[in-house]
Design a protein around this motif. Structure first.
Motif, short mmCIF file in Angstrom:
data_model
loop_
_atom_site.label_atom_id
_atom_site.label_comp_id
_atom_site.label_asym_id
_atom_site.label_seq_id
_atom_site.Cartn_x
_atom_site.Cartn_y
_atom_site.Cartn_z
N TYR A 150 0.85 -1.19 0.00
CA TYR A 150 0.00 0.00 0.00
C TYR A 150 0.89 1.24 0.00
N ASN A 166 -9.01 -0.33 6.98
CA ASN A 166 -8.95 -1.78 7.13
C ASN A 166 -7.69 -2.29 6.46
N TYR A 167 -6.82 -2.92 7.24
CA TYR A 167 -5.53 -3.37 6.69
C TYR A 167 -5.70 -4.47 5.65
N LYS A 210 -6.45 -5.20 13.35
CA LYS A 210 -5.97 -5.23 11.96
C LYS A 210 -6.41 -3.95 11.23
N SER A 211 -6.18 -2.82 11.91
CA SER A 211 -6.46 -1.51 11.30
C SER A 211 -5.18 -0.71 11.18
N LEU A 212 -5.13 0.16 10.16
CA LEU A 212 -4.11 1.18 10.04
C LEU A 212 -4.71 2.50 10.51
N ALA A 236 -0.31 0.87 13.55
CA ALA A 236 -0.97 -0.39 13.23
C ALA A 236 -1.59 -0.94 14.51
N LEU A 294 4.10 -3.44 12.12
CA LEU A 294 4.63 -2.97 10.84
C LEU A 294 6.12 -3.28 10.76
N ILE A 316 3.50 0.08 2.54
CA ILE A 316 3.18 -0.87 3.61
C ILE A 316 2.91 -2.23 2.98
N LYS A 324 1.28 -5.62 2.19
CA LYS A 324 -0.04 -6.17 2.45
C LYS A 324 0.08 -7.51 3.19
#
Length: 233
Positions: free
Chosen positions: A72, A113-114, A146-148, A191, A196, A228, A230
């Motif tokens: 990302y 949402n990662y 599991k969020s950024l 994160a 990360l 980032i 995935k």
């Protein structure tokens, strides 16, 4: 035999007519152009053609180089002065910025949402007026696992920043949240629920300094950007 003066005069008139007619034909056949262009065209005959490199392709979030596959792209930019608003770009989508109309004084936050790369929520919290530290803490804590989380300041982000918010941001890995001062420029990538890679650029801070401020009363804006990886699908 030498030509007589009369013969020479006839030859001169004939040569002049031929030169005039040749010039007339050339003027008819060659399209009109400025004299400077014509001179340049004549000079350029025989010169080697200049090879020009194609214009560089625009990359996601205005990166100089493209992110590798299965990553990302992100770019966080703090505000600068009164009129240069903060920005959060993710995968070439402006999540927070002036054009999207969802940026304001204080701390601006986007949750992504990662796994899917889709934005979950965006919000700004005024840290100069009002009691917004508690609501910001609740917003941060509401981010699912599991969020950024992307955070950027515009104008002042510290005056009403309370301990609960500092602890919530610190628990996400911030090293600078307790160093925030009045009108500090600050950007932070976090994160939640995963780690990360160590090489990811995550946080920067720049303090107001009357001797060094780019804007009257404000420091220069700062940014972090990168790629980032995935997670497994």
């Amino acid at each position: 035999l030498r030509p007589t003066s009369g013969q020479f005069a006839v030859f001169f008139v004939f040569a002049s007519l031929c030169a005039w007619y040749s010039g007339y034909l050339l003027a008819e056949l060659v399209p009109d152009m400025p004299l400077s262009s014509a001179v340049y065209s004549i000079r350029s005959i025989g010169e080697k053609p200049v090879l020009r490199a194609p214009a560089p392709k625009r990359q996601k979030c205005d990166h100089w180089t493209p992110c590798p596959p299965n990553t990302y792209a992100y770019r966080l930019l703090s505000g600068g002065g009164r009129d240069k608003f903060a920005k959060i770009c993710f995968e070439d989508e402006m999540l927070i910025g002036e054009k999207t109309g969802n940026v304001a004084r204080g701390i601006n936050i986007a949750i992504v949402n990662y796994a899917t790369g889709k934005v979950i929520a965006t919000q700004y919290f005024d840290m100069f007026e009002g009691d917004n530290s508690g609501p910001m803490t609740a917003f941060i804590q509401s981010a699912p696992s599991k969020s950024l989380l992307f955070m950027v300041t515009h104008d002042d982000g510290s005056s009403r920043l309370k301990e609960d918010a500092k602890k919530a941001i610190e628990s996400l890995g911030s090293k600078e949240i307790r160093n925030m001062r009045f009108r500090s420029s600050w950007v932070f990538l976090a994160a939640k629920g995963f780690e990360l890679p160590a090489g990811i650029e995550r946080e920067k801070i720049n303090h107001s300094d009357n001797a060094k401020n780019r804007y009257s009363g404000w420091p220069a804006e700062i940014q972090v950007e990168g790629c980032i990886p995935k997670g497994p699908s």
